[in-house]
Scaffold this motif. Structure first.
Motif, short mmCIF file in Angstrom:
data_model
loop_
_atom_site.label_atom_id
_atom_site.label_comp_id
_atom_site.label_asym_id
_atom_site.label_seq_id
_atom_site.Cartn_x
_atom_site.Cartn_y
_atom_site.Cartn_z
N ALA A 10 -2.62 9.69 -3.06
CA ALA A 10 -2.35 8.27 -2.81
C ALA A 10 -3.56 7.42 -3.17
O ALA A 10 -3.41 6.32 -3.74
CB ALA A 10 -1.97 8.06 -1.35
N LEU A 11 -4.74 7.90 -2.86
CA LEU A 11 -5.95 7.15 -3.22
C LEU A 11 -6.12 7.07 -4.73
O LEU A 11 -6.50 6.01 -5.26
CB LEU A 11 -7.17 7.78 -2.56
N GLY A 23 0.82 -1.20 0.00
CA GLY A 23 0.00 0.00 0.00
C GLY A 23 0.85 1.25 0.00
O GLY A 23 2.04 1.22 -0.34
N ILE A 24 0.25 2.34 0.43
CA ILE A 24 0.89 3.65 0.40
C ILE A 24 0.68 4.34 1.74
O ILE A 24 -0.43 4.36 2.27
CB ILE A 24 0.30 4.53 -0.73
N VAL A 25 1.74 4.91 2.29
CA VAL A 25 1.69 5.66 3.55
C VAL A 25 1.85 7.14 3.24
O VAL A 25 2.74 7.52 2.47
CB VAL A 25 2.78 5.19 4.53
N VAL A 73 -5.95 3.27 -9.47
CA VAL A 73 -5.64 2.97 -10.88
C VAL A 73 -4.52 1.94 -11.01
O VAL A 73 -4.25 1.46 -12.11
CB VAL A 73 -5.23 4.25 -11.64
N ARG A 74 -3.91 1.58 -9.91
CA ARG A 74 -2.79 0.63 -9.95
C ARG A 74 -3.30 -0.80 -9.94
O ARG A 74 -4.34 -1.12 -9.34
CB ARG A 74 -1.87 0.86 -8.75
N SER A 75 -2.55 -1.68 -10.58
CA SER A 75 -2.87 -3.11 -10.53
C SER A 75 -2.07 -3.74 -9.39
O SER A 75 -0.83 -3.75 -9.41
CB SER A 75 -2.49 -3.77 -11.86
N TRP A 76 -2.78 -4.26 -8.39
CA TRP A 76 -2.14 -4.82 -7.19
C TRP A 76 -2.12 -6.35 -7.26
O TRP A 76 -3.04 -6.96 -7.78
CB TRP A 76 -2.90 -4.39 -5.94
#
Length: 417
Positions: free
Chosen positions: A353-354, A339-341, A359-362
């Protein structure tokens, strides 16, 4: 080993979702060989000023009793520790009169009033005390008188457990940099919080198949920062189209904050011309796992944390997380794979960040494999090792003698109340 676990924050028949993390750890400890555990969860009460419904003792899933705790509104922040000690002393005395096995160790959760009260009672009764420090220490240590009590307790107890490394810093800040602290983070139930088919989860929830969903889980209180998420949603929708926010959790919190958030939600939905924000309230664990799996991203926008259980559960279900850099959040989101902090209070960073996360593929199976392995059994094993160490170091007949400073602080607290 006979353990007496005590906290205000524990499930009751009326609030079954309260303090579940304490219950989970206690259950796992009770399953260990040679361990007998019972719970004391007092209910604050004051004649004419604070009503308290009597709760009958429970036998399942653990033996739990709910005695009344004399707590004076507006003064409890200074006097509840001593009151808690008197309540615990009475509970132990009743156990002795009933012929129950003696308590070997008091396991207190949260620093005040539980930790302070357990420490004072333990000194009086000759019972070792271990306190588990959770995120509330940040708020509870702001008042000088209460901070003094917490500091004395931290120096006087037999061991300190923190649920994150960030809280070790708070223990040192309040109690002193020379204190040893064991770090034992919370666990999850991997049989509940697990990866399932995402499309199936969306169908089961009735979610739109093309919309992007942001999920937040927590109490409806200012600390959890739901207002921040409602505030950034219009920008997300403008940038990405149909983005929806689902808020899950109890309605426990400040009445004024709940009213503020409700008004923000109503305004946002009205301007969008559709229900783009939904507050669904508390849900069961199986339903919550469906929500984690169905969401594109889970977000924690808290202003303060210890160890956020929702982050652990979401990651265990394979869901990426965006979170503020408070408490143990950076320890849980330890790599960009998870994730992202973002900096706490930076609304632009939170919105950015949201947008990136949506839009990112996780790699959701990868997230689940990395984060779904720490169970409550592992937690109990680590906590039990601390308890064993404490009992091994304790002189059976006399107990450890506190330093004169700690002894004087305790005497002053007891005399003042």
């Amino acid at each position: 080993m006979n353990i007496l676990t005590t906290t205000l924050c524990y499930p009751t028949p009326g609030h079954p979702d309260q303090g579940v993390f304490v219950q989970r750890r206690a259950e796992a400890l009770a399953r260990r060989p040679g361990v007998s555990l019972s719970v004391v969860s007092p209910q604050p009460w004051c004649p004419l000023l604070r009503h308290c419904e009597r709760i009958e003792p429970q036998s399942e899933p653990l033996s739990a009793m709910y005695p009344r705790l004399f707590s004076i509104p507006m003064l409890g922040w200074a006097t509840d520790g001593a009151a808690y000690a008197r309540m615990l002393s009475r509970v132990v005395a009743r156990r002795r009169r009933a012929g129950l096995p003696p308590v070997d160790l008091i396991d207190a959760h949260f620093v005040y009033p539980e930790g302070v009260g357990a420490w004072l009672a333990g000194r009086r009764l000759g019972i070792p005390v271990v306190v588990t420090v959770r995120g509330k220490i940040v708020r509870l240590s702001r008042r000088a008188i209460r901070r003094m009590q917490i500091a004395a307790m931290l120096r006087g107890v037999d061991a300190r457990i923190a649920v994150s490394r960030s809280l070790v810093g708070w223990v040192h800040r309040v109690g002193g940099g020379d204190l040893n602290v064991d770090v034992v983070p919370n666990g999850i139930r991997p049989d509940v919080y697990r990866l399932v088919d995402r499309q199936w989860a969306r169908i089961a929830l009735g979610w739109h198949h093309t919309a992007k969903y942001v999920l937040a889980v927590g109490h409806l209180q200012r600390l959890k920062g739901f207002d921040r998420l409602v505030a950034v949603l219009p920008a997300l929708r403008e940038a990405l189209g149909d983005v929806r926010l689902t808020l899950v959790g109890s309605r426990r919190g400040e009445w004024w904050f709940a009213r503020k958030v409700r008004r923000m939600i109503e305004r946002c939905n009205l301007e969008a011309g559709t229900t783009c924000i939904d507050f669904v309230g508390p849900v069961g664990s199986e339903q919550l796992n469906l929500l984690y799996n169905a969401a594109d991203v889970m977000v924690n926008s808290s202003r303060s944390e210890g160890w956020n259980n929702a982050i652990s559960e979401a990651l265990g279900a394979g869901t990426p997380v965006v979170a503020t850099n408070v408490g143990g959040n950076p320890e849980q989101i330890r790599s960009g794979e998870l994730g992202i902090v973002v900096p706490d209070g930076d609304m632009d960073a939170l919105a950015g960040a949201l947008r990136s996360a949506l839009v990112r593929s996780w790699n959701r199976p990868r997230i689940a494999s990395l984060c779904g392995t720490r169970t409550w059994t592992h937690v109990a094993e680590e906590v039990h090792a601390v308890f064993d160490r404490v009992l091994a170091a304790r002189v059976p007949s006399v107990g450890l003698q506190p330093s004169s400073d700690v002894d004087n602080s305790a005497t002053m607290m007891e005399a003042a109340t």
